[in-house]
Scaffold this active site. Sequence first.
Site, PDB file in Angstrom:
ATOM      1  N   ASP A  67      -0.395   5.874  -6.868  1.00  0.00           N
ATOM      2  CA  ASP A  67      -1.119   5.199  -8.215  1.00  0.00           C
ATOM      3  C   ASP A  67      -2.182   5.809  -8.858  1.00  0.00           C
ATOM      4  O   ASP A  67      -2.828   6.997  -8.247  1.00  0.00           O
ATOM      5  CB  ASP A  67      -1.565   3.679  -7.560  1.00  0.00           C
ATOM      6  CG  ASP A  67      -2.338   3.673  -6.418  1.00  0.00           C
ATOM      7  OD1 ASP A  67      -3.055   4.987  -6.105  1.00  0.00           O
ATOM      8  OD2 ASP A  67      -2.268   2.629  -5.543  1.00  0.00           O
ATOM      9  N   ASN A 136      -6.821  -7.869   0.098  1.00  0.00           N
ATOM     10  CA  ASN A 136      -5.656  -9.009  -0.345  1.00  0.00           C
ATOM     11  C   ASN A 136      -4.584  -8.531   0.125  1.00  0.00           C
ATOM     12  O   ASN A 136      -3.691  -9.271  -0.374  1.00  0.00           O
ATOM     13  CB  ASN A 136      -6.038  -8.894  -1.658  1.00  0.00           C
ATOM     14  CG  ASN A 136      -5.469  -7.981  -2.576  1.00  0.00           C
ATOM     15  OD1 ASN A 136      -5.164  -6.833  -1.803  1.00  0.00           O
ATOM     16  ND2 ASN A 136      -5.741  -8.002  -3.833  1.00  0.00           N
ATOM     17  N   HIS A 138      -2.739  -5.828  -0.557  1.00  0.00           N
ATOM     18  CA  HIS A 138      -1.892  -5.082  -1.596  1.00  0.00           C
ATOM     19  C   HIS A 138      -1.421  -3.601  -0.796  1.00  0.00           C
ATOM     20  O   HIS A 138      -2.168  -3.164   0.261  1.00  0.00           O
ATOM     21  CB  HIS A 138      -2.562  -4.658  -2.880  1.00  0.00           C
ATOM     22  CG  HIS A 138      -3.806  -3.826  -2.762  1.00  0.00           C
ATOM     23  ND1 HIS A 138      -4.584  -3.877  -3.990  1.00  0.00           N
ATOM     24  CD2 HIS A 138      -4.046  -2.793  -2.150  1.00  0.00           C
ATOM     25  CE1 HIS A 138      -5.805  -2.929  -3.463  1.00  0.00           C
ATOM     26  NE2 HIS A 138      -5.288  -2.301  -2.479  1.00  0.00           N
ATOM     27  N   GLU A 143      -0.220  -5.848  -6.161  1.00  0.00           N
ATOM     28  CA  GLU A 143      -1.282  -7.063  -5.958  1.00  0.00           C
ATOM     29  C   GLU A 143      -0.463  -8.214  -5.500  1.00  0.00           C
ATOM     30  O   GLU A 143       0.757  -8.291  -5.790  1.00  0.00           O
ATOM     31  CB  GLU A 143      -2.007  -7.344  -7.163  1.00  0.00           C
ATOM     32  CG  GLU A 143      -2.819  -6.201  -7.792  1.00  0.00           C
ATOM     33  CD  GLU A 143      -4.297  -6.026  -6.901  1.00  0.00           C
ATOM     34  OE1 GLU A 143      -4.154  -6.179  -5.851  1.00  0.00           O
ATOM     35  OE2 GLU A 143      -5.110  -5.542  -7.468  1.00  0.00           O
TER      36      GLU A 143
END
Length: 259
Positions: A67, A136, A138, A143
Site C-alpha cells: 500500500d 482493527n 485490517h 479496513e
Amino acid sequence: MHLIIVESPAQMARLAADRLAAQLAHRPDSVLGLPTGDTPLALYRELVRRQRRGELDLSRATTFNLDEYLGLGPDHPTSYAHYMRRHLFAPAGMDSRRTHLPDGTAADPHAEAERYEAAIRAAGGIDLQLLGIGVNGHIGFNEPGSPLDSRTRVVELCATTRSANRRHFPCGEAPPTHAITLGIATILEARRLLLLATGSAKATALRAALQGPISAGLPASVLQRHPACVAILDAAAATALDPATRQAARLSASTLSSS
Ligand code: F6R
C-alpha cells in the site's frame, strides 16, 4: 493456518528471514509482497544483515508493497516508498527497477490502482506475501467492511487506522485520509502468506482473525481460507488465543528453532 509463537521480535525476525531465504533459495527471482509499519522493521534489519554478509541474495527478487498513502510522494518522509528505501531497499542494495509501490501522487489514483494490479499479474503474481495486521484487523489498508473479493483500489482510511498511524507523522501533521491498497482477493492470490504480529494491542484482532468466523468485518479472518498461510506472533500478541492453541504454537516454535 500454521501458527508459531515466538519469544521475542528478534526471534520472529530470524524465523521470518529464514522463510524468505528458503523462498529465494527455491526461486531466486521470486516476487515478494511487502508491508511497512513497525512490525517488519526487525525483519528488514535481519534481511539487510544477511544480505551484507552474503547469506541471502535479494538481487534477483521483485517486490511489490501492499500500500501507499495518497498524496505522499516517494520523498515525503512518511510515505511508504521512503520507508522502504530507508529500511530495506537502499541498505540491501536492491535495484529500484525491481521494487514497486503504488504511486501516491498519480494524477488518476484509480487508474494507478488498476495499473499496479496489472503489474503484479504481469510479474507472474506474488510468491510470498508478508503481512502485518491492524488493531482493527485490517490487512494492507483493507479496513473492516472491505469486500472479500476486492482488488487493488483507492480506499478511505478509517479513524482507528489514522489515529494508530498518527505516531509516524510530525506533530500537527494529520495522516492522509486515503490510500491505494492491494485488495483482499489480490492478497489471497499470493502463493504463500506470512503474517507477523507483535504486542498486546493486536491480541483481540488476532483472536478474531485466527479463531473467529471469516467475515468482511475483520478482514484478516480471510487468511483462514488460504492454503499456505503461516502466522508468527510474539507471546503478547497471542495472549487472547485459547490456551491449547497457544501451547501447540509454542511447541511449534521450539521445534523450529532447534531444527
Ligand atoms: C502496512 C500495512 C498495514 C500494517 C498494519 C500493522 O503496509 O499494510 O496493514 O501491516 O497496520 O502496522 P504496524 O506493524 O505498524 O503495527
